[in-house]
Design a protein around this motif. Structure first.
Motif, PDB file in Angstrom:
ATOM      1  N   VAL A  63     -45.786  -9.485  64.040  1.00  0.00           N
ATOM      2  CA  VAL A  63     -46.285  -9.540  62.663  1.00  0.00           C
ATOM      3  C   VAL A  63     -47.443  -8.567  62.467  1.00  0.00           C
ATOM      4  O   VAL A  63     -47.525  -7.867  61.452  1.00  0.00           O
ATOM      5  N   GLU A  64     -48.348  -8.497  63.437  1.00  0.00           N
ATOM      6  CA  GLU A  64     -49.472  -7.563  63.330  1.00  0.00           C
ATOM      7  C   GLU A  64     -48.978  -6.126  63.213  1.00  0.00           C
ATOM      8  O   GLU A  64     -49.477  -5.353  62.385  1.00  0.00           O
ATOM      9  N   GLN A  65     -48.003  -5.762  64.035  1.00  0.00           N
ATOM     10  CA  GLN A  65     -47.458  -4.407  63.977  1.00  0.00           C
ATOM     11  C   GLN A  65     -46.809  -4.129  62.629  1.00  0.00           C
ATOM     12  O   GLN A  65     -46.980  -3.050  62.059  1.00  0.00           O
ATOM     13  N   ARG A  66     -46.064  -5.112  62.115  1.00  0.00           N
ATOM     14  CA  ARG A  66     -45.387  -4.920  60.832  1.00  0.00           C
ATOM     15  C   ARG A  66     -46.416  -4.753  59.715  1.00  0.00           C
ATOM     16  O   ARG A  66     -46.243  -3.903  58.830  1.00  0.00           O
ATOM     17  N   ASN A  67     -47.454  -5.549  59.728  1.00  0.00           N
ATOM     18  CA  ASN A  67     -48.476  -5.446  58.686  1.00  0.00           C
ATOM     19  C   ASN A  67     -49.228  -4.125  58.770  1.00  0.00           C
ATOM     20  O   ASN A  67     -49.578  -3.522  57.746  1.00  0.00           O
ATOM     21  N   GLN A  68     -49.479  -3.642  59.983  1.00  0.00           N
ATOM     22  CA  GLN A  68     -50.155  -2.354  60.143  1.00  0.00           C
ATOM     23  C   GLN A  68     -49.303  -1.213  59.616  1.00  0.00           C
ATOM     24  O   GLN A  68     -49.831  -0.177  59.183  1.00  0.00           O
ATOM     25  N   ALA A  69     -47.982  -1.409  59.644  1.00  0.00           N
ATOM     26  CA  ALA A  69     -47.060  -0.382  59.151  1.00  0.00           C
ATOM     27  C   ALA A  69     -46.772  -0.523  57.655  1.00  0.00           C
ATOM     28  O   ALA A  69     -45.914   0.175  57.120  1.00  0.00           O
ATOM     29  N   GLY A  70     -47.482  -1.440  56.983  1.00  0.00           N
ATOM     30  CA  GLY A  70     -47.311  -1.592  55.540  1.00  0.00           C
ATOM     31  C   GLY A  70     -46.635  -2.866  55.105  1.00  0.00           C
ATOM     32  O   GLY A  70     -46.422  -3.086  53.915  1.00  0.00           O
ATOM     33  N   GLY A  71     -46.269  -3.705  56.065  1.00  0.00           N
ATOM     34  CA  GLY A  71     -45.679  -4.988  55.715  1.00  0.00           C
ATOM     35  C   GLY A  71     -44.186  -4.888  55.428  1.00  0.00           C
ATOM     36  O   GLY A  71     -43.499  -3.984  55.907  1.00  0.00           O
ATOM     37  N   VAL A  72     -43.702  -5.798  54.623  1.00  0.00           N
ATOM     38  CA  VAL A  72     -42.285  -5.848  54.242  1.00  0.00           C
ATOM     39  C   VAL A  72     -42.191  -5.574  52.744  1.00  0.00           C
ATOM     40  O   VAL A  72     -42.649  -6.374  51.936  1.00  0.00           O
ATOM     41  N   GLY A  73     -41.630  -4.445  52.392  1.00  0.00           N
ATOM     42  CA  GLY A  73     -41.530  -4.083  50.986  1.00  0.00           C
ATOM     43  C   GLY A  73     -42.893  -3.991  50.316  1.00  0.00           C
ATOM     44  O   GLY A  73     -43.023  -4.335  49.138  1.00  0.00           O
ATOM     45  N   GLY A  74     -43.891  -3.549  51.073  1.00  0.00           N
ATOM     46  CA  GLY A  74     -45.242  -3.434  50.537  1.00  0.00           C
ATOM     47  C   GLY A  74     -46.030  -4.732  50.555  1.00  0.00           C
ATOM     48  O   GLY A  74     -47.190  -4.753  50.150  1.00  0.00           O
TER      49      GLY A  74
END
Length: 380
Positions: A63-74
């Motif tokens: 989840v941390e990695q996904r949020n650092q990359a901008g999350g899901v659909g912003g």
């Protein structure tokens, strides 16, 4: 060109720019800005805590990695964590809490017993569970809201049976299993016994026990070895497997011990010490994998949690990313997570691609490992 004409055109352009800007603001306002909520449920306390903690930490990292990359659909992703305490009533309560707090999907649970307790709730709420480690065949080939990223007990137990049959002189075994996780242990034993007997082996006795602080492991070991056998199969968590191995070694220092993947954590070696040297088990995790994605995950996991990732961590990271990728790939906000997973069917795992069937079941490569010099060594 007169001044009035030029000024008029400038005013027109300014008004157009304002309209575009306001329109853009209105469009942005239509996009949901609140976080997406997903949950994790697993046993992070008690004797199965090693499994739950590894799973929890890996999902946090995903989840941390996904949020650092901008999350899901912003949108940022909010992760809610719950400890099921390896207790069915607690598991049902905390799953309802996650659903009530808006979790659109949940990674977990980590044991088959807890899955059997909570799947009916997930089905009723139509909230997808994606388990890293549950393998009971009681949940195989069902059109439900339970998916997993690990292989079933039939594949795992069959591989163990074949390996033992290939070892010269191993034809009579006794099994010791935790009755608190029957949906896994009895399912595993059924698959193992079928394959073992087909190959000419005999499971001469089954001994069940209830995991807990007062468990008399020496008595269990004595009962297990009361009849001559070529080896012992233990189906229990890492701590109980280690404690049982210590008592078995007091009675027979050379008797082969085999365990299930449930025990495949560093906790087994920490508690068991020399007693678990030579212990064999099968798991869907290659500690020596050179896969680029796995090596990067291993580096980040070590930096974040200061320990090597285990099978539960690798599978939990994969399970978390199955959920996140499915959310990112939804055709619209009305599409359910289950439908999004089934629409994609294939996901990029840390060590191999993850392909699920129409029921959310997968098949993974399996690896035979043995404890050697205080470490898990790949046999084949």
């Amino acid at each position: 060109m007169d001044r009035r004409s030029l000024a008029g055109r400038l005013c027109d352009r300014l008004r157009a720019a304002v309209v575009v800007a306001l329109g853009g603001m209105a469009f942005v306002g239509c996009v949901p800005s609140e976080p997406l909520t997903i949950g994790f449920v697993g046993s992070t306390s008690g004797r199965s805590a090693d499994l739950g903690i590894a799973g929890r930490d890996a999902v946090q990292l995903a989840v941390e990695q996904r949020n650092q990359a901008g999350g899901v659909g912003g949108r940022q992703v909010r992760l809610l964590l719950r400890d099921d305490e390896q207790n069915p009533e607690v598991a049902r309560r905390v799953l309802r809490e996650l659903i009530d707090q808006g979790a659109v999907a949940i990674v977990g649970p980590m044991t088959s017993a807890m899955a059997m307790a909570v799947v009916p709730i997930a089905n009723q709420a139509r909230v997808l569970l994606v388990s890293p480690t549950v393998s009971t065949d009681e949940l195989t080939a069902l059109d439900d809201h339970f998916f997993r990223v690990n292989t079933s007990t039939v594949d795992n137990a069959g591989r163990v049976a074949q390996f033992l049959l290939d070892q010269q002189g191993t034809r009579r075994l006794v099994a010791i299993y935790d009755t608190g996780n029957r949906s896994f242990t009895e399912s595993w034993l059924a698959g193992f016994q079928a394959a073992y007997q087909q190959g000419g082996g005999e499971l001469v006795q089954r001994i069940g026990f209830a995991s807990g602080g007062e468990t008399a492991f020496l008595t269990i070991a004595r009962d297990a070895l009361a009849t001559p056998v070529d080896g012992v199969v233990v189906l229990a968590n890492a701590t109980d497997t280690a404690l049982l191995s210590q008592q078995i070694r007091k009675l027979d220092s050379r008797l082969p011990i085999t365990a299930s993947g449930w025990a495949a954590s560093d906790r087994l070696i920490e508690v068991g010490g020399k007693a678990v040297e030579g212990l064999t088990l099968v798991q869907d995790f290659d500690r020596n994998s050179g896969a680029t994605r796995y090596q990067e995950f291993r580096r980040l996991y070590l930096e974040r949690f200061h320990r090597e990732p285990e099978a539960a961590a690798v599978n939990a990271f994969d399970a978390g990313n199955v959920v996140l990728d499915a959310l990112a790939g939804r055709r619209d906000l009305q599409q359910g997570v289950k439908e999004a997973v089934l629409a994609a069917r294939q996901f990029e795992g840390l060590q191999e691609p993850i392909s699920c069937d129409a029921f959310g079941d997968v098949r993974r490569k399996l690896f035979v490992t043995v404890v050697r010099d205080g470490r898990f060594a790949l046999v084949r």
